[in-house]
Scaffold this active site. Structure first.
Site, PDB file in Angstrom:
ATOM      1  N   LYS A 120      46.057  62.665 -35.293  1.00 42.12           N
ATOM      2  CA  LYS A 120      46.426  61.479 -36.071  1.00 42.12           C
ATOM      3  C   LYS A 120      46.021  61.666 -37.535  1.00 42.12           C
ATOM      4  CE  LYS A 120      45.526  56.507 -36.136  1.00 42.12           C
ATOM      5  NZ  LYS A 120      44.917  55.382 -35.429  1.00 42.12           N
TER       6      LYS A 120
ATOM      7  N   GLU B 246      37.530  70.005 -34.850  1.00 44.01           N
ATOM      8  CA  GLU B 246      37.902  70.844 -33.697  1.00 44.01           C
ATOM      9  C   GLU B 246      39.362  71.266 -33.781  1.00 44.01           C
ATOM     10  OE1 GLU B 246      36.297  67.967 -33.626  1.00 44.01           O
ATOM     11  OE2 GLU B 246      34.742  67.936 -32.075  1.00 44.01           O
TER      12      GLU B 246
ATOM     13  N   GLY C  93      43.936  56.256 -31.282  1.00 47.70           N
ATOM     14  CA  GLY C  93      44.001  57.582 -30.655  1.00 47.70           C
ATOM     15  C   GLY C  93      44.135  57.517 -29.143  1.00 47.70           C
ATOM     16  N   ARG C  94      43.236  56.755 -28.504  1.00 48.00           N
ATOM     17  CA  ARG C  94      43.251  56.726 -27.030  1.00 48.00           C
ATOM     18  C   ARG C  94      44.357  55.843 -26.479  1.00 48.00           C
ATOM     19  NH1 ARG C  94      39.116  54.573 -29.428  1.00 48.00           N
ATOM     20  NH2 ARG C  94      38.546  52.395 -29.180  1.00 48.00           N
TER      21      ARG C  94
ATOM     22  N   GLU D  86      35.197  54.507 -24.590  1.00 46.80           N
ATOM     23  CA  GLU D  86      35.260  54.494 -26.053  1.00 46.80           C
ATOM     24  C   GLU D  86      35.678  53.106 -26.535  1.00 46.80           C
ATOM     25  OE1 GLU D  86      36.090  58.202 -28.739  1.00 46.80           O
ATOM     26  OE2 GLU D  86      37.979  57.180 -28.417  1.00 46.80           O
TER      27      GLU D  86
ATOM     28  N   HIS E   1      33.756  64.294   0.424  1.00 41.97           N
ATOM     29  CA  HIS E   1      32.870  65.337   0.941  1.00 41.97           C
ATOM     30  C   HIS E   1      31.761  65.660  -0.035  1.00 41.97           C
ATOM     31  CE1 HIS E   1      35.455  66.156   4.412  1.00 41.97           C
ATOM     32  NE2 HIS E   1      36.372  65.641   3.606  1.00 41.97           N
TER      33      HIS E   1
HETATM   34  C1  G6Q Z   1      40.461  57.817 -29.922  1.00 43.54           C
HETATM   35  C2  G6Q Z   1      39.602  58.379 -30.929  1.00 43.54           C
HETATM   36  C3  G6Q Z   1      39.452  59.879 -30.861  1.00 43.54           C
HETATM   37  C4  G6Q Z   1      40.557  60.641 -31.560  1.00 43.54           C
HETATM   38  C5  G6Q Z   1      40.103  62.087 -31.758  1.00 43.54           C
HETATM   39  C6  G6Q Z   1      41.159  62.931 -32.400  1.00 43.54           C
HETATM   40  O1  G6Q Z   1      40.742  56.653 -29.831  1.00 43.54           O
HETATM   41  O2  G6Q Z   1      40.019  57.936 -32.150  1.00 43.54           O
HETATM   42  O3  G6Q Z   1      39.318  60.381 -29.559  1.00 43.54           O
HETATM   43  O4  G6Q Z   1      41.739  60.559 -30.833  1.00 43.54           O
HETATM   44  O5  G6Q Z   1      38.934  62.117 -32.506  1.00 43.54           O
HETATM   45  O6  G6Q Z   1      41.497  62.416 -33.644  1.00 43.54           O
HETATM   46  P1  G6Q Z   1      42.725  62.955 -34.422  1.00 43.54           P
HETATM   47  O7  G6Q Z   1      43.941  62.663 -33.628  1.00 43.54           O
HETATM   48  O8  G6Q Z   1      42.728  62.265 -35.737  1.00 43.54           O
HETATM   49  O9  G6Q Z   1      42.545  64.444 -34.557  1.00 43.54           O
END
Ligand code: G6Q
Length: 537
Positions: free
Chosen positions: A207, A213, A268-269, A354, A385
């Site tokens: 986003k 990462e 994001g989520r 989150e 199990h």
């Molecule tokens: C979700 C958070 C988080 C986000 C990641 C990746 O609700 O905001 O998990 O999706 O940190 O962020 P970017 O999409 O900006 O790389």
């Protein structure tokens, strides 16, 4: 402390009601009400939701609904659907529901109807997906794309990877899909180990397009691709982006023509039904992707319009409050009896924890009640199990969600009957248990009787659907999304920000140069200093 929730009349009524019901056994509740199943089953939007095996009576539901009314739940829900800026800490609308609204619908953000934008991106995604699927999109050396690697993390990874696994049955098997999220280089190395760059497409899903990462993995992917393809112009054929940040996408070297956008009003989520779902669409094709969106929308509509006492996410959310705040339950288990849903619990962990792991109310006061239940789970029957022991005979109360489907996608008798028999049996055993008398009747030695007793009275919900499909996956995800919203409303917290993940990110940025430059002075606490020294040596 001026928290109004725990002083409110419905909360106090629930508190005294709890005292009258806390020792009641589910078995007795069934004995007292022969219509219990009818009273506590909702069969709507293609989901049969049995919540009769809960430690509730009709009074409990009535009082929980009073609590929802006290918190102006319906007005808050309508505010979300109509694009009000309910994410107040980030001053944003919350409109994942607009992502799956049909063409022609209208949802306004700052006076602008966002639906045409949503469908323009969906059409662009469909066009691109078709080109990959029919091999008309060629890589730099003229070969079609065979491998798709999604690079993203958190909300830009968990939804896509869960959906890919869930819908693998419907996917194009001539394409290979990999998901790289961790900044651990081994994640990338293993994902591309057996791939050729000239047949590989990277989808950089971010986003913000600034996430450490993802950007690190994206740079590594570019270097890996160029090592084989040499010519920098190859990037245009092998890299596309899903982002809201065109400037950074261009800076990375991706043609904005190959960028699929979304908007700040998609968290994001909550973004797996936005362009973040591009890898899903390539896997299952645009038509089936639209089936998934249809499922999302159907559940959105159910949540928006069904009366509260017949509203699946409303009841789910309220049960969450009941166990968390009155019974003191700390966790909620989710057990899909469907192997394709193996990543569903991991996906739900982010969605729920989150969103609801917050101690500050909308007004900025500390809550004087627990929020954010811990979600966890594994697919059945595997869990039976291993850890089910603790749920059956341990000392903690762990409400369970069972998710099952009548029909298997791979009909190999007798597997499905065995699978579903186990799911139903687990709910039965948890609720009704086995008394010492019943154990003795089996002729068990007296000293073993206490070990063989199942107290029962362990609550569970069962969600039964026809068959796993893109549409039904959409419904399930939307159902949990909305149950999170319900809990957020009751707890008066913002389920749409995630300030709690920021601090660690900032501190890591400070430590990176300290690991890279051994001479750099360090001035953290003693433990942190010692860890840095240990790494440096
Ligand atoms: C979700 C958070 C988080 C986000 C990641 C990746 O609700 O905001 O998990 O999706 O940190 O962020 P970017 O999409 O900006 O790389």
């Amino acid at each position: 402390m001026s928290n109004t929730l725990t002083n409110s009349a419905p909360w106090l009524a629930l508190k005294s009601h709890f005292e009258t019901i806390k020792n009641a056994h589910i078995k007795t509740l069934f004995e007292k009400d022969s219509k219990r199943v009818q009273h506590f089953t909702i069969n709507e939007a293609g989901i049969y939701f049995d919540f009769s095996k809960h430690r509730i009576t009709e009074k409990t539901v009535e009082l929980l609904l009073d609590l929802a009314k006290e918190k102006s739940f319906e007005a808050r829900r309508d505010a979300m659907f109509s694009g009000d800026k309910i994410n107040i800490t980030e001053n944003r609308a919350v409109l994942h529901t607009a992502l799956r609204a049909p063409k022609g619908a209208e949802v306004f953000v700052d006076g602008h109807n966002v639906l045409p934008d949503v469908h323009e991106v969906l059409d662009k995604m469909a066009d691109f997906s078709n080109k990959i699927r029919n091999a008309s999109w060629k890589g730099h050396t003229g070969k079609p794309i065979k491998n798709i690697v999604n690079i993203g993390i958190g909300g830009s990874d968990l939804g896509p990877v869960m959906a890919y696994e869930a819908l693998k049955y419907f996917s194009n098997r001539s394409l290979t899909f990999r998901y790289v999220s961790n900044v651990d280089g081994s994640d990338f190395a293993e994902a591309v180990n057996d791939l050729n760059a000239d047949e590989t497409l990277f989808i950089i899903s971010s986003k913000t397009f600034t996430t450490l990462e993802t950007m690190t993995n994206a740079q590594t992917a570019r270097a890996w691709a160029l090592k084989q393809l040499i010519d920098p112009s190859a990037i245009a054929r092998h890299f596309v982006a899903v982002s809201t940040n065109e400037k950074e996408v261009v800076k990375f070297g991706i043609d904005p023509q190959n960028m699929f956008g979304f908007w700040d009003w998609v968290g994001g989520r909550y973004s797996m039904s936005a362009a973040i779902g591009l890898s899903t669409m390539i896997a299952i094709g645009p038509d089936q992707y639209h089936e998934m969106l249809k499922g999302f929308h159907e559940m959105d509509e159910h949540f928006r319009t069904a009366p509260l006492n017949k509203n699946i996410p409303v009841i789910m959310g309220l049960l969450g409050i009941w166990y968390n705040n009155f019974f003191g339950a700390q966790t909620q288990a989710v057990f899909p009896y469907e192997n394709y849903l193996k990543r569903f619990p991991a996906y739900l962990q982010q969605l729920t924890m989150e969103s609801l792991g917050k101690h500050s109310t909308l007004k900025g006061e500390n809550t004087d009640y627990q929020t954010g239940t811990v979600y966890w789970g594994e697919p059945g029957t595997n869990g039976q199990h291993s850890f089910y022991q603790l749920i059956h005979q341990g000392t903690r109360l762990i409400p369970v969600d069972f998710i099952g489907f009548k029909k298997s996608l791979n009909n190999i008798p007798p597997h499905q009957d065995y699978l579903i028999a186990n799911m139903i049996a687990q709910g039965e055993a948890l609720a009704f248990g086995k008394t010492a008398g019943e154990v003795r009747k089996e002729g068990i030695a007296e000293q073993l009787v206490p070990h063989k007793v199942f107290e029962g009275n362990r609550p569970s919900s069962t969600f039964f659907l026809d068959q796993l499909s893109p549409e039904n996956l959409g419904k399930l995800v939307a159902m949990y999304e909305h149950s999170v919203f319900v809990q957020g409303v009751i707890w008066d917290i913002n389920p749409f920000d995630q300030m709690g993940v920021e601090l660690g990110k900032v501190l890591a940025q400070n430590i990176i140069p300290e690991l890279q430059d051994k001479q750099k002075p360090i001035a953290h606490d003693f433990s942190t200093n010692a860890l840095i020294e240990f790494y440096r040596q």
